[in-house]
Write a protein that holds these residues in place. Structure first.
Motif, PDB file in Angstrom:
ATOM      1  N   ALA A  58      37.594  33.922  45.248  1.00 11.85           N
ATOM      2  CA  ALA A  58      36.197  33.640  45.603  1.00 11.85           C
ATOM      3  C   ALA A  58      36.077  33.150  47.042  1.00 11.85           C
ATOM      4  CB  ALA A  58      35.599  32.622  44.636  1.00 11.85           C
ATOM      5  N   ALA A  59      37.019  32.335  47.501  1.00 10.08           N
ATOM      6  CA  ALA A  59      36.948  31.812  48.868  1.00 10.08           C
ATOM      7  C   ALA A  59      36.999  32.946  49.886  1.00 10.08           C
ATOM      8  CB  ALA A  59      38.077  30.815  49.112  1.00 10.08           C
ATOM      9  N   ALA A  60      37.853  33.930  49.656  1.00 12.30           N
ATOM     10  CA  ALA A  60      37.945  35.074  50.570  1.00 12.30           C
ATOM     11  C   ALA A  60      36.670  35.905  50.523  1.00 12.30           C
ATOM     12  CB  ALA A  60      39.158  35.926  50.233  1.00 12.30           C
ATOM     13  N   MET A  61      36.081  36.072  49.344  1.00 10.99           N
ATOM     14  CA  MET A  61      34.816  36.799  49.244  1.00 10.99           C
ATOM     15  C   MET A  61      33.728  36.067  50.036  1.00 10.99           C
ATOM     16  SD  MET A  61      34.743  37.947  45.245  1.00 10.99           S
ATOM     17  CE  MET A  61      33.203  38.864  45.366  1.00 10.99           C
ATOM     18  N   LEU A  62      33.621  34.759  49.822  1.00  7.91           N
ATOM     19  CA  LEU A  62      32.582  33.968  50.493  1.00  7.91           C
ATOM     20  C   LEU A  62      32.748  33.995  52.006  1.00  7.91           C
ATOM     21  CD1 LEU A  62      32.472  30.969  48.014  1.00  7.91           C
ATOM     22  CD2 LEU A  62      30.707  32.733  48.313  1.00  7.91           C
ATOM     23  N   ALA A  63      33.976  34.058  52.481  1.00  6.46           N
ATOM     24  CA  ALA A  63      34.227  34.091  53.928  1.00  6.46           C
ATOM     25  C   ALA A  63      33.683  35.360  54.572  1.00  6.46           C
ATOM     26  CB  ALA A  63      35.724  33.961  54.195  1.00  6.46           C
ATOM     27  N   LEU A  64      33.446  36.393  53.779  1.00  2.00           N
ATOM     28  CA  LEU A  64      32.939  37.659  54.296  1.00  2.00           C
ATOM     29  C   LEU A  64      31.412  37.735  54.297  1.00  2.00           C
ATOM     30  CD1 LEU A  64      35.501  39.970  52.492  1.00  2.00           C
ATOM     31  CD2 LEU A  64      35.542  39.240  54.893  1.00  2.00           C
ATOM     32  N   LEU A  65      30.758  36.686  53.814  1.00  2.00           N
ATOM     33  CA  LEU A  65      29.295  36.676  53.677  1.00  2.00           C
ATOM     34  C   LEU A  65      28.634  35.862  54.785  1.00  2.00           C
ATOM     35  CD1 LEU A  65      29.069  35.851  49.852  1.00  2.00           C
ATOM     36  CD2 LEU A  65      29.226  38.113  50.930  1.00  2.00           C
ATOM     37  N   LYS A  73      25.114  31.184  50.459  1.00  2.00           N
ATOM     38  CA  LYS A  73      26.507  31.169  49.985  1.00  2.00           C
ATOM     39  C   LYS A  73      26.706  30.256  48.789  1.00  2.00           C
ATOM     40  CE  LYS A  73      29.505  32.284  53.851  1.00  2.00           C
ATOM     41  NZ  LYS A  73      30.596  31.802  54.694  1.00  2.00           N
ATOM     42  N   ALA A  74      26.027  29.113  48.766  1.00  2.00           N
ATOM     43  CA  ALA A  74      26.209  28.179  47.644  1.00  2.00           C
ATOM     44  C   ALA A  74      25.776  28.828  46.336  1.00  2.00           C
ATOM     45  CB  ALA A  74      25.451  26.882  47.890  1.00  2.00           C
ATOM     46  N   ALA A  75      24.642  29.523  46.348  1.00  2.00           N
ATOM     47  CA  ALA A  75      24.160  30.199  45.144  1.00  2.00           C
ATOM     48  C   ALA A  75      25.121  31.317  44.745  1.00  2.00           C
ATOM     49  CB  ALA A  75      22.753  30.748  45.369  1.00  2.00           C
ATOM     50  N   PHE A  76      25.657  32.031  45.718  1.00  2.00           N
ATOM     51  CA  PHE A  76      26.611  33.103  45.426  1.00  2.00           C
ATOM     52  C   PHE A  76      27.905  32.514  44.857  1.00  2.00           C
ATOM     53  CE2 PHE A  76      29.433  36.677  46.090  1.00  2.00           C
ATOM     54  CZ  PHE A  76      28.616  37.764  45.825  1.00  2.00           C
ATOM     55  N   ALA A  77      28.339  31.390  45.396  1.00  2.00           N
ATOM     56  CA  ALA A  77      29.547  30.717  44.883  1.00  2.00           C
ATOM     57  C   ALA A  77      29.345  30.296  43.434  1.00  2.00           C
ATOM     58  CB  ALA A  77      29.897  29.511  45.750  1.00  2.00           C
ATOM     59  N   ASP A  78      28.181  29.754  43.108  1.00  2.00           N
ATOM     60  CA  ASP A  78      27.873  29.381  41.724  1.00  2.00           C
ATOM     61  C   ASP A  78      27.921  30.599  40.818  1.00  2.00           C
ATOM     62  OD1 ASP A  78      27.544  26.742  42.515  1.00  2.00           O
ATOM     63  OD2 ASP A  78      25.346  26.840  42.500  1.00  2.00           O
ATOM     64  N   MET A 106      30.604  33.960  36.676  1.00  2.00           N
ATOM     65  CA  MET A 106      31.146  35.274  36.310  1.00  2.00           C
ATOM     66  C   MET A 106      32.637  35.187  35.983  1.00  2.00           C
ATOM     67  SD  MET A 106      28.687  37.418  36.194  1.00  2.00           S
ATOM     68  CE  MET A 106      29.494  39.010  36.225  1.00  2.00           C
ATOM     69  N   ASN A 107      33.385  34.431  36.763  1.00  2.00           N
ATOM     70  CA  ASN A 107      34.826  34.314  36.507  1.00  2.00           C
ATOM     71  C   ASN A 107      35.126  33.577  35.211  1.00  2.00           C
ATOM     72  OD1 ASN A 107      35.549  35.779  38.773  1.00  2.00           O
ATOM     73  ND2 ASN A 107      35.662  33.967  40.077  1.00  2.00           N
ATOM     74  N   ARG A 108      34.207  32.729  34.772  1.00  2.69           N
ATOM     75  CA  ARG A 108      34.374  32.044  33.492  1.00  2.69           C
ATOM     76  C   ARG A 108      34.104  33.001  32.327  1.00  2.69           C
ATOM     77  NH1 ARG A 108      30.787  28.426  34.155  1.00  2.69           N
ATOM     78  NH2 ARG A 108      29.182  29.331  32.860  1.00  2.69           N
ATOM     79  N   CYS A 109      33.115  33.868  32.486  1.00  3.04           N
ATOM     80  CA  CYS A 109      32.689  34.730  31.374  1.00  3.04           C
ATOM     81  C   CYS A 109      33.366  36.101  31.348  1.00  3.04           C
ATOM     82  CB  CYS A 109      31.178  34.936  31.436  1.00  3.04           C
ATOM     83  SG  CYS A 109      30.229  33.416  31.136  1.00  3.04           S
ATOM     84  N   TYR A 110      33.865  36.555  32.496  1.00  2.00           N
ATOM     85  CA  TYR A 110      34.374  37.924  32.599  1.00  2.00           C
ATOM     86  C   TYR A 110      35.654  37.972  33.426  1.00  2.00           C
ATOM     87  CZ  TYR A 110      29.430  38.612  31.558  1.00  2.00           C
ATOM     88  OH  TYR A 110      28.177  38.538  31.002  1.00  2.00           O
ATOM     89  N   SER A 111      36.522  38.903  33.078  1.00  2.00           N
ATOM     90  CA  SER A 111      37.662  39.245  33.914  1.00  2.00           C
ATOM     91  C   SER A 111      37.479  40.715  34.277  1.00  2.00           C
ATOM     92  CB  SER A 111      38.966  39.040  33.149  1.00  2.00           C
ATOM     93  OG  SER A 111      40.049  39.500  33.910  1.00  2.00           O
TER      94      SER A 111
END
Length: 131
Positions: A18-25, A42-47, A52-57
């Motif tokens: 997630a950190a790498a994804m957020l760095a691209l935004l 970014k904060a809303a996207f991080a949430d 999503m990572n809790r509910c889905y792989s």
């Protein structure tokens, strides 16, 4: 540049980074999900990513990228393979069901960062697969 940016985004997604994804935004990124309310920042996207990572792989399979000549817009089409891990809101109960969906995503790109992510998939297909 745009295709490289989008590839980096999905590489980070597939690693669960997630950190790498957020760095691209951009800081004011707009996220337009297939269903649900638009999120901004970014904060809303991080949430969203945490949820999503809790509910889905999930894994993005064989993405194809299209970009505008000026590099300000991009699109991706791919197959999404996933496992439903934890019941999400009012959706069907999660029991580890697997699914495979075709997804389209659209992007605005500003100063080398993603400023908008719009994801589109067939919810009825997903419901049929996990229901």
């Amino acid at each position: 540049m745009s295709s490289t940016l989008l590839q980096s985004y999905y590489d980070a997604f597939n690693r669960g980074d997630a950190a790498a994804m957020l760095a691209l935004l951009t800081d004011d990124v707009v996220h337009e999900p297939s269903q649900g309310a638009v999120r901004t920042g970014k904060a809303a996207f991080a949430d969203f990513l945490t949820h999503m990572n809790r509910c889905y792989s999930e894994q993005v399979i064989d993405p194809v990228f299209l970009t505008s000549a000026d590099g300000t817009r991009g699109a991706a089409e791919f197959m999404l393979e996933g496992r439903y891990l934890e019941t999400d809101s009012d959706l069907p109960a999660a029991t580890g069901q697997t699914y495979r969906l075709r997804v389209g995503a659209f992007f605005d790109i500003v100063d080398g960062r993603i400023a908008r992510v719009s994801n589109h998939y067939n919810l009825a297909d997903w419901l049929a697969q996990v229901g």
